[in-house]
Design an enzyme around this catalytic site. Structure first.
Site, PDB file in Angstrom:
ATOM      1  N   CYS A  42       0.831  -1.206   0.000  1.00 56.34           N
ATOM      2  CA  CYS A  42       0.000   0.000   0.000  1.00 56.34           C
ATOM      3  C   CYS A  42       0.860   1.248   0.000  1.00 56.34           C
ATOM      4  O   CYS A  42       0.358   2.369  -0.021  1.00 56.34           O
ATOM      5  CB  CYS A  42      -0.914   0.044   1.218  1.00 56.34           C
ATOM      6  SG  CYS A  42      -2.010  -1.355   1.310  1.00 56.34           S
ATOM      7  N   CYS A 111      -2.644   8.992   5.869  1.00 55.80           N
ATOM      8  CA  CYS A 111      -1.376   8.991   6.611  1.00 55.80           C
ATOM      9  C   CYS A 111      -1.624   9.302   8.078  1.00 55.80           C
ATOM     10  O   CYS A 111      -0.992   8.717   8.969  1.00 55.80           O
ATOM     11  CB  CYS A 111      -0.410  10.038   6.045  1.00 55.80           C
ATOM     12  SG  CYS A 111       0.051   9.743   4.338  1.00 55.80           S
TER      13      CYS A 111
END
Ligand SMILES: Cc1ncc(COP(=O)(O)O)c(C=O)c1O
Lengths: 134, 413
Positions: A42, A111
């Site tokens: 990912c 994130c």
């Protein structure tokens, strides 16, 4: 991709990079909680380690991150915010606060989510090692 | 240091126009502005002469006759015209007849400007085989031969790949196609102008090329269409004034065409010396990076590659942060994660490069004005950036501790 100044600052000079020992060593240490989240395919993996004193205060935190500039900045910020908090106060750090502090754009919100997940994973590891119920 | 930053190392994406090209083009914007289709006055004749001259320059670069050059807006259009035009011309059955319309052979690592027209044709009733190259990226004659069928009407294989620079067996595949009476198209966008090309010796029927990859202007390109042995016919994509022998209607982009012609002339003159120079520079980067870092790989065939292009994967660092750490150098990343899709390059995946390495790859492509100083700077920067990111990378730590990162059960999110 244009990054905010804060992201660039953390990226260029990240805080608290490192660990409290090898993978095998930290597994044995009861005063250290380790969280590893994400997946290489990912494009991001975050490793967060907290060192907790007898009173349950996070006295030190370290990170390593395989990921984009925003992921590096999010984990660097997380270590900064964790230091000096109690374990339970650490759980109160929210990804939205990270987004705000770093001015992350929508495509980089994951994130901050990852950083929150890493915090939770590290604290859960610490609690498990010390038999603390949630 | 006299180095000017940022350094451009993305010549496979586009090249600057050579100043000599710009100079050749300028008069055709202003005093020589005529329409080459105007047959009745000197303005038209002047423009027609310029187009004729450019046609000769383009033809001469690839060993063609000037009547075989069709000007287009670039390789995307050339590819569309060649592939759709040939498929519709040589079809075994028309649309709606309920019968197979014909078989086309291409490969999975073509540019989207080939793959998407092929996918369109598939929807419209054609059969398409997508060959898979091995890890070296080369499509061989044998691969094409084993995919050939009685109803194969078209083979389209790129000459040099735009991401890895690997060169397929084009003359050999062309020979096979001619033996089997199958039309052969090659997307030569990354090849022409950089390596010798002879459409006759190389057995090409249709060839796409683009101005902006060879120091010419953007928005202009050409399609070579063979006229003899065999004569190739195409169904045009756009209809109108019948320009370009009916293959491509529309008033020509005269300035662009003049620029393309001049760019071809310069490439023909400078190709040999440029190739040796660029190869030495490319090797310098590769040698430096490979000797100073562990877990790196140069992608594609070790020898069958374009001299100016290299694609290198770095284990345990992430692509976007690598681009950020090397931002003074304009390069392409092997991963499309900057577009937020987190998709590693389909070309690298097509070679079997793992997702982890495909994510952290750099395509470096050098050009006519790349200096040795720039190459040294870039190589140092890349090594420094990878080291910095590996100091940050938990995966690199695990690797050094002897943990096989690919065997960990990651929790994908
Ligand atoms: C191999 C290849 N084919 C086609 C194209 C498209 O060319 P153009 O930009 O001239 O349409 C490119 C350039 O991106 C290319 O590298």
């Amino acid at each position: 991709m244009a990054y905010s100044d804060k992201v660039i600052q953390h990226y260029e000079k990240p805080n608290n990079v490192g660990n409290f020992g090898t993978t095998a060593e930290v597994k044995q240490r009861k005063d250290v909680g380790v969280g590893i989240v994400g997946a290489p395919e990912c494009g991001d993996v975050m490793q967060l380690q907290i060192k907790v004193d007898d009173q349950g205060n996070i006295e030190d935190a370290r990170f390593k991150c395989f990921g984009c500039g925003s992921a590096i900045a999010s984990s660097s910020l997380a270590t900064e915010w964790l230091k000096g908090r109690t374990v339970d106060e650490g759980l109160q750090i929210k990804n939205t606060q990270i987004v705000e502090e770093l001015s992350l754009p929508p495509v980089k919100i994951h994130c901050s989510v990852l950083a929150e997940d890493a915090i939770h994973a590290a604290i859960a590891d610490y609690k498990k090692k010390n038999g603390i119920e949630n | 240091m006299t180095l000017k930053l940022p350094i451009y190392m993305d010549h496979a994406a586009t090249t600057p126009c050579d100043p000599r090209v710009v100079e050749a083009m300028l008069p055709y914007f202003t005093e020589k502005f005529g329409n080459p289709g105007s047959r009745n006055h000197s303005f038209g004749w002047e423009a027609e002469d310029a187009v004729d001259n450019a046609r000769r320059q383009v033809a001469s670069l690839i060993g063609a006759d000037r009547k075989e050059i069709i000007f287009t807006s670039g390789s995307t259009e050339s590819n569309n015209l060649a592939i759709k035009g040939a498929a519709n011309m040589y079809q075994k059955a028309g649309p709606g007849e309920g019968k197979p319309r014909g078989h086309i052979i291409t490969e999975i690592i073509e540019h989207k400007a080939v793959l998407d027209p092929c996918k369109r044709l598939e929807k419209e009733g054609f059969d398409v085989t997508y060959l898979e190259p091995g890890p070296d990226g080369v499509i061989t004659r044998a691969m094409v031969e084993s995919a050939m069928r009685d109803d194969t009407i078209l083979v389209t294989i790129m000459w040099a790949n735009n991401e890895i620079g690997v060169i397929s067996e084009i003359p050999e595949i062309g020979k096979l196609c001619h033996e089997k009476n199958v039309v052969f198209h090659t997307d030569a966008t990354q090849w022409v102008g950089k390596a010798p090309t002879d459409v006759n010796a190389d057995n090409i029927d249709l060839l796409s090329m683009s101005g902006h990859k060879i120091y010419g202007p953007k928005g202009v390109g050409a399609l070579y269409v063979r006229r003899r042995r065999p004569r190739i016919r195409l169904v045009a994509l756009q209809e109108g004034g019948g320009q370009e022998r009916g293959f491509r209607s529309g008033t020509l982009n005269v300035t662009g065409v003049v620029g393309l012609g001049k760019a071809c002339e310069l490439c023909a003159a400078e190709m040999d010396s440029e190739r040796d120079r660029l190869l030495a520079l490319r090797k310098k980067i590769e040698d430096k990076v490979v000797s100073e870092l562990d877990v790196v790989q140069v992608n594609g065939h070790p020898e069958r590659r374009m001299p100016h292009l290299t694609n290198i994967s770095f284990g345990f660092v992430e692509g976007e942060s690598l681009m950020m750490a090397t931002k003074e150098i304009a390069m392409s990343s092997g991963s499309a994660c900057t577009s937020a899709s987190l998709e590693p390059s389909y070309v690298l995946k097509g070679l079997g490069v793992g997702d982890d390495l495909a994510h952290s790859s750099l395509r470096i492509s050098l050009g006519r004005w790349t200096t040795e100083e720039e190459v040294d700077y870039a190589a140092d920067k890349i090594v420094e950036a990878v080291r910095k990111l590996r100091d940050l990378s938990p995966l690199y730590d695990m690797h050094k501790e002897g943990i096989d990162v690919s065997k960990i059960e990651w929790q994908a999110h």
